[in-house]
Design a protein around this motif. Structure first.
Motif, PDB file in Angstrom:
ATOM      1  N   SER A 171       8.461  -1.881  -8.342  1.00  0.00           N
ATOM      2  CA  SER A 171       7.845  -1.844  -7.019  1.00  0.00           C
ATOM      3  C   SER A 171       8.320  -2.974  -6.141  1.00  0.00           C
ATOM      4  O   SER A 171       7.863  -3.106  -5.011  1.00  0.00           O
ATOM      5  N   GLY A 230       0.784  -1.225   0.000  1.00  0.00           N
ATOM      6  CA  GLY A 230       0.000   0.000   0.000  1.00  0.00           C
ATOM      7  C   GLY A 230       0.814   1.272   0.000  1.00  0.00           C
ATOM      8  O   GLY A 230       0.291   2.345   0.282  1.00  0.00           O
ATOM      9  N   SER A 231       2.079   1.191  -0.336  1.00  0.00           N
ATOM     10  CA  SER A 231       2.909   2.398  -0.371  1.00  0.00           C
ATOM     11  C   SER A 231       2.450   3.332  -1.484  1.00  0.00           C
ATOM     12  O   SER A 231       2.008   2.902  -2.540  1.00  0.00           O
ATOM     13  N   ALA A 232       2.579   4.641  -1.222  1.00  0.00           N
ATOM     14  CA  ALA A 232       2.066   5.626  -2.183  1.00  0.00           C
ATOM     15  C   ALA A 232       2.758   5.501  -3.522  1.00  0.00           C
ATOM     16  O   ALA A 232       2.142   5.663  -4.580  1.00  0.00           O
ATOM     17  N   ARG A 233       4.085   5.243  -3.472  1.00  0.00           N
ATOM     18  CA  ARG A 233       4.795   5.113  -4.745  1.00  0.00           C
ATOM     19  C   ARG A 233       4.260   3.936  -5.541  1.00  0.00           C
ATOM     20  O   ARG A 233       4.109   4.008  -6.758  1.00  0.00           O
ATOM     21  N   THR A 234       4.006   2.844  -4.843  1.00  0.00           N
ATOM     22  CA  THR A 234       3.487   1.672  -5.532  1.00  0.00           C
ATOM     23  C   THR A 234       2.092   1.944  -6.086  1.00  0.00           C
ATOM     24  O   THR A 234       1.779   1.558  -7.208  1.00  0.00           O
ATOM     25  N   TRP A 235       1.261   2.655  -5.300  1.00  0.00           N
ATOM     26  CA  TRP A 235      -0.057   3.029  -5.803  1.00  0.00           C
ATOM     27  C   TRP A 235       0.088   3.885  -7.051  1.00  0.00           C
ATOM     28  O   TRP A 235      -0.667   3.742  -8.024  1.00  0.00           O
ATOM     29  N   HIS A 236       1.029   4.789  -7.026  1.00  0.00           N
ATOM     30  CA  HIS A 236       1.230   5.672  -8.165  1.00  0.00           C
ATOM     31  C   HIS A 236       1.580   4.869  -9.408  1.00  0.00           C
ATOM     32  O   HIS A 236       1.014   5.060 -10.486  1.00  0.00           O
ATOM     33  N   ARG A 237       2.520   3.952  -9.233  1.00  0.00           N
ATOM     34  CA  ARG A 237       2.895   3.137 -10.388  1.00  0.00           C
ATOM     35  C   ARG A 237       1.736   2.249 -10.798  1.00  0.00           C
ATOM     36  O   ARG A 237       1.498   2.003 -11.989  1.00  0.00           O
ATOM     37  N   TRP A 238       0.999   1.756  -9.815  1.00  0.00           N
ATOM     38  CA  TRP A 238      -0.146   0.887 -10.120  1.00  0.00           C
ATOM     39  C   TRP A 238      -1.177   1.624 -10.950  1.00  0.00           C
ATOM     40  O   TRP A 238      -1.689   1.105 -11.940  1.00  0.00           O
ATOM     41  N   GLU A 239      -1.486   2.850 -10.542  1.00  0.00           N
ATOM     42  CA  GLU A 239      -2.444   3.637 -11.328  1.00  0.00           C
ATOM     43  C   GLU A 239      -1.930   3.849 -12.733  1.00  0.00           C
ATOM     44  O   GLU A 239      -2.690   3.778 -13.716  1.00  0.00           O
ATOM     45  N   ASP A 257       7.376   8.571   2.785  1.00  0.00           N
ATOM     46  CA  ASP A 257       6.419   7.698   2.106  1.00  0.00           C
ATOM     47  C   ASP A 257       5.066   7.808   2.802  1.00  0.00           C
ATOM     48  O   ASP A 257       4.982   8.264   3.947  1.00  0.00           O
ATOM     49  N   ALA A 258       4.033   7.402   2.114  1.00  0.00           N
ATOM     50  CA  ALA A 258       2.697   7.345   2.684  1.00  0.00           C
ATOM     51  C   ALA A 258       2.072   6.019   2.283  1.00  0.00           C
ATOM     52  O   ALA A 258       2.454   5.422   1.278  1.00  0.00           O
ATOM     53  N   TYR A 259       1.126   5.561   3.109  1.00  0.00           N
ATOM     54  CA  TYR A 259       0.451   4.294   2.811  1.00  0.00           C
ATOM     55  C   TYR A 259      -1.048   4.541   2.829  1.00  0.00           C
ATOM     56  O   TYR A 259      -1.542   5.317   3.651  1.00  0.00           O
ATOM     57  N   ALA A 260      -1.767   3.843   1.938  1.00  0.00           N
ATOM     58  CA  ALA A 260      -3.210   4.060   1.835  1.00  0.00           C
ATOM     59  C   ALA A 260      -3.885   2.773   1.382  1.00  0.00           C
ATOM     60  O   ALA A 260      -3.261   1.940   0.739  1.00  0.00           O
ATOM     61  N   PHE A 315       6.626  -2.817 -13.935  1.00  0.00           N
ATOM     62  CA  PHE A 315       5.944  -2.337 -12.728  1.00  0.00           C
ATOM     63  C   PHE A 315       6.300  -3.197 -11.530  1.00  0.00           C
ATOM     64  O   PHE A 315       6.642  -2.704 -10.443  1.00  0.00           O
ATOM     65  N   LEU A 333       5.644  13.375  -5.767  1.00  0.00           N
ATOM     66  CA  LEU A 333       6.223  12.238  -6.469  1.00  0.00           C
ATOM     67  C   LEU A 333       6.421  12.574  -7.940  1.00  0.00           C
ATOM     68  O   LEU A 333       5.587  13.206  -8.565  1.00  0.00           O
TER      69      LEU A 333
END
Lengths: 465, 408
Positions: free
Chosen positions: B119, A219-228, B32-35, B115, B48
């Motif tokens: 990641s 759930g890291s923001a960077r991963t979400w960003h790449r996921w999107e 970093d942030a988590y969601a 990806f 970012l």
């Protein structure tokens, strides 16, 4: 705050749309609602449905086994009508698959937030429909065990390569690509949801497979960003892919010289028809699922309404395509083309033509009326009849054109054998078995995406822009 | 390396976004942030950089398209060109659909792999969310304490102002994770051992199979192992092969003649030709139908070398084959019918034998046509010729002519 002319301002104020997800859900509630079916034992209804679909699947499997062992002679094909149920079913299932990609990919590109409740199931439907579709070209080969010859690998026969100019070869690449990209899109989109299910699961077999399948998502923001980004890129790839795949499938017919097949309208006509039949299937599945799995809060009128409207739009496109075909033949002065249409309506398969027109052109017009769109029983019935009509459309195109070609001495009739009927039924059995298993083991609704369109936690109005 | 990280938990998306803006305004840098979902505006709030996956996708699409286009061209126009319906070998318009599909496939698969690599997602990776509930309904913000002047109290005030639920300070173990080092290490080690063991086993199996194939392949002249030879060897009996289980081994009885076959009982020599010329007469009557048939047969079988007029100027002779002597002048005019028949049947010098190609009646009728070309009147001495031929047994089976020389 102005005092005078308040009337004008109020009447010009934008009405607040009803929430996409009913019941004022929080993200935590979304998690619980969607993961609950995965964590509890399946209901009796699920078992009943699964046993029916597995039985039908087994009947189909037996029929296919017999047919592969004994040969294509077990089908009702003859020298003139060389394609009938096999290719009808192939095009039917591929068409159904396309609506899933429409909902996931195309609506993502158009930023339609209502897609978030149905896109996961729609993509699953695409995968299973493409599996059903891909079986038919495989079994309709005389020697299915040599199907690997379709792959252009260096071999000891020369190397003998495939004929890249043939639409049947294009089909192979198109279906393989479509299946792979749809599978990737579905899976990548599902990784965050699998992580959600993983984090709720107690240690055990289920936890282990979710661990493995969620790839350690955190759930890291960077991963979400790449996921999107990946989802947008795959959507951008999948959209022209849908159009190309069904255009290629239509060229199986359009590149032949047969009257009734040899027309340039086929690619757009087939693509519109595919999306039409696929939307109808999504409606069917969604209406069943929301009732059986108690997801009425997630699949609301705000989802069903636009789907009905899209169905109406594509159905009208299909109707327009029928008229255009007819006009083109009439205007052409070509007696063979003109006869094709006379034959379709008044020939031996005129009954199939009547079913096709009634179900595809006339019936969806009911969706003009909001009262019909709100009556879910009517929507359900119409969606099923639309798919019946679309199956008959492919049947009429294939069999009626083949059975009455240029030379009257070749004219021939066609009747399906029990093997073909069992195979068709078996494909439905396969589809519904896969779908039921999906409902049991995988999150049916894209939790991550639904949470992002809840009104909870936002300042001001809801709605994703 | 930072000494400590501040891990803050939020319960609402808006709180997280506002806190990030507040924290950055205060000079701290969130790392970093988590969601639980892709929060709209989180990327901008954190500053970012846009992902470069788009470039990857585009480049892969071009690469896939180029490779597939080259491959189709090479297989269709270079390696094994086959004329399919007269279409040009380099059928560029027809190549387009597969090029497009290949581009999409390579781009899609490649982008997804990129990806996952970027990641660091892979099967078996231990998830490292900093607080529980990230995948459910909690948000988290990670701020590294970079130096000694870090003002924790001020930070706490800012975070609380924006709705922080829990604020913790932690010493990071490896990265952001908070897994217990001991257990994880042990688990990692045994898994690594298992993976290594599996790898070694696979390598050994591969080497063994390669060696086995190399040693077992043996005689290169012998046919190799066939996979699925379903239509290579037909189970049906071949017509002219001998099979022990069939009557007479499936061989024809000695002396069997083909239907309508007339063995020519003369040696295939120049003397035989002259003997045939003295002894044989044309048994076919010279009526119009026979002459026409002879003309048709001549045009099909003879005119290629001999020419339509019999002058040895046929198409084949003009293109390098040694031209035959003229049929309408010179020796051919003096040759009797029987000699011509012998020559047609057995061939002569550069002319191949036509006895297997033409039935006896057709060969006689061709001779009628040749005579017509020569300008001679065709003599309809049908009955007389038949009798004289029979007495010379030129066209009879060998049974009645056992005393004849050994002729074919």
């Amino acid at each position: 705050m102005a005092e005078a002319s308040i009337v004008w301002e109020d009447s010009r104020a934008e009405p607040v749309p009803p929430p996409l997800i009913a019941g004022d859900k929080t993200p935590g509630e979304v998690t619980r609602d969607v993961c609950a079916p995965l964590e509890r034992r399946p209901t009796g209804l699920w078992w009943a449905a699964l046993s029916v679909s597995v039985s039908v699947l087994l009947v189909g499997a037996a029929a296919v086994t017999y047919q592969i062992a004994m040969g294509i002679g077990t089908w009702g094909l003859n020298r003139t009508v060389g394609w009938a149920f096999d290719i009808t079913n192939f095009v039917f299932w591929i068409g159904i698959g396309h609506a899933g990609t429409l909902i996931s990919a195309i609506l993502l590109l158009f930023r339609q937030s209502w897609r978030t409740s149905v896109n996961r199931s729609a993509e699953a439907m695409t995968i299973f429909a493409v599996i059903c579709a891909g079986l038919f070209p495989l079994i309709h080969m005389g020697r299915p065990w040599l199907a690997y010859w379709m792959v252009p690998y260096p071999n000891a026969r020369g190397s003998l390569w495939i004929n890249f100019r043939s639409p049947l070869v294009w089909d192979f690449f198109a279906i393989a690509t479509y299946f792979t990209i749809s599978l990737l899109f579905w899976y990548v989109g599902m990784i965050p949801d699998l992580a959600t299910a993983r984090d709720r699961a107690p240690a055990g077999m289920r936890r282990r497979w979710l661990d493995w399948a969620s790839l350690g998502w955190d759930g890291s923001a960077r991963t979400w960003h790449r996921w999107e980004t990946v989802c947008l890129l795959l959507a951008g790839l999948a959209t022209p892919l849908v159009i190309s795949v069904h255009s290629i499938v239509s060229s199986d017919f359009a590149t032949a010289v047969l009257p009734g097949w040899h027309t340039t309208i086929f690619p757009p006509y087939f693509v519109a028809g595919a999306i039409f039949s696929g939307l109808a299937m999504v409606l069917t599945l969604m209406l069943i699922a929301r009732k059986v799995m108690h997801l009425e809060d997630y699949i609301t009128q705000r989802h069903i309404d636009p789907m009905c409207k899209l169905t109406l739009a594509t159905g009208s496109l299909v109707g327009l395509a029928y008229l255009t075909e007819f006009f083109t033949a009439m205007y052409s002065g070509n007696p063979y083309e003109q006869f094709v249409f006379v034959n379709r309506a008044w020939g031996p398969w005129g009954w199939a033509f009547a079913v096709m027109v009634a179900c595809n052109v006339l019936l969806p017009q009911a969706f003009w009326f909001p009262s019909v769109r709100r009556k879910l029983i009517a929507v359900f019935a119409i969606s099923i009849l639309i798919n019946v009509g679309m199956w008959f459309e492919r049947f009429v195109i294939i069999v009626a054109s083949l059975g009455r070609d240029f030379l009257p001495s070749s004219w021939s009739s066609y009747a399906p054998t029990s093997i073909e009927l069992a195979t068709l039924a078996g494909s439905f059995g396969l589809f519904f078995t896969c779908f039921l298993l999906f409902c049991r083991f995988l999150p049916m609704i894209a939790m991550g995406e639904v949470k992002s369109v809840l009104r909870e936690g936002r300042h001001g109005e809801g709605g994703h822009t | 390396m930072s000494e400590r990280v501040v891990v803050t938990t939020f319960s609402r998306e808006a709180d997280l976004l506002a806190a990030i803006r507040g924290v950055r305004a205060g000079g701290w840098r969130p790392s970093d942030a988590y969601a639980p979902y892709a929060v709209h505006g989180l990327d901008e709030a954190l500053g970012l950089r846009p992902s470069r996956l788009g470039w990857v996708c585009g480049l892969l699409a071009v690469a896939g398209a180029t490779c597939m286009l080259w491959f189709q061209y090479w297989t269709s126009a270079v390696d094994w060109p086959i004329n399919v319906g007269g279409k040009p070998l380099n059928s560029l318009p027809a190549f387009v659909p597969v090029v497009f599909e290949a581009a999409v496939l390579v781009a899609g698969v490649g982008t997804v792999l990129a990806f996952l690599m970027a990641s660091r997602l892979r099967p078996g990776r231990k998830p490292s969310a900093p607080v529980p509930g990230i995948s459910d309904d909690r948000f988290a913000l990670i701020i590294e304490e970079t130096d000694a002047t870090f003002d924790m109290a001020a930070l706490r005030r800012v975070l609380k102002q924006h709705g922080a639920v829990i604020i913790e300070e932690r010493v990071p173990a490896q990265g952001h994770g908070n897994e217990t080092a001991g257990d994880a290490g042990h688990v990692r080690e045994s898994r690594a051992n298992r993976l290594l063991g599996a790898n070694v086993a696979l390598m050994v199996a591969l080497c063994v199979s390669v060696v086995a194939v190399w040693l077992g392949s043996g005689d290169g002249a012998r046919r190799n192992w066939h996979f699925l030879p379903t239509m290579l060897r037909s189970p049906a009996y071949d017509v002219y092969e001998t099979y022990a289980e069939l009557p007479h081994g499936n061989a024809p009885v000695a002396g069997t003649l083909a239907r309508d076959e007339h063995r020519l009982r003369y040696p295939a020599t120049e003397e035989g030709a002259q003997l045939a010329g003295r002894e044989l007469r044309n048994p076919v009557a010279g009526e119009d139908q026979a002459v026409r048939r002879g003309a048709a047969v001549y045009q099909s079988f003879c005119a290629a070398c001999h020419g339509s007029g019999g002058q040895g100027d046929g198409g084949v002779s003009q293109r390098g084959y040694p031209p035959p002597p003229s049929l309408v002048t010179g020796d051919s005019v003096k040759m009797p019918d029987g000699q011509l028949f012998h020559i047609i049947t057995y061939g002569r010098q550069n002319m191949p034998a036509h006895g297997n190609l033409l039935g006896a009646a057709d060969r006689w009728k061709v001779i009628l046509h040749i005579r017509k070309l020569q300008g001679k009147e065709v003599v309809p001495e049908a009955e007389a010729a038949e009798e004289s031929n029979q007495s010379h047994a030129g066209n009879e089976p060998a049974i009645e002519e056992a005393e004849r020389e050994n002729v074919p």
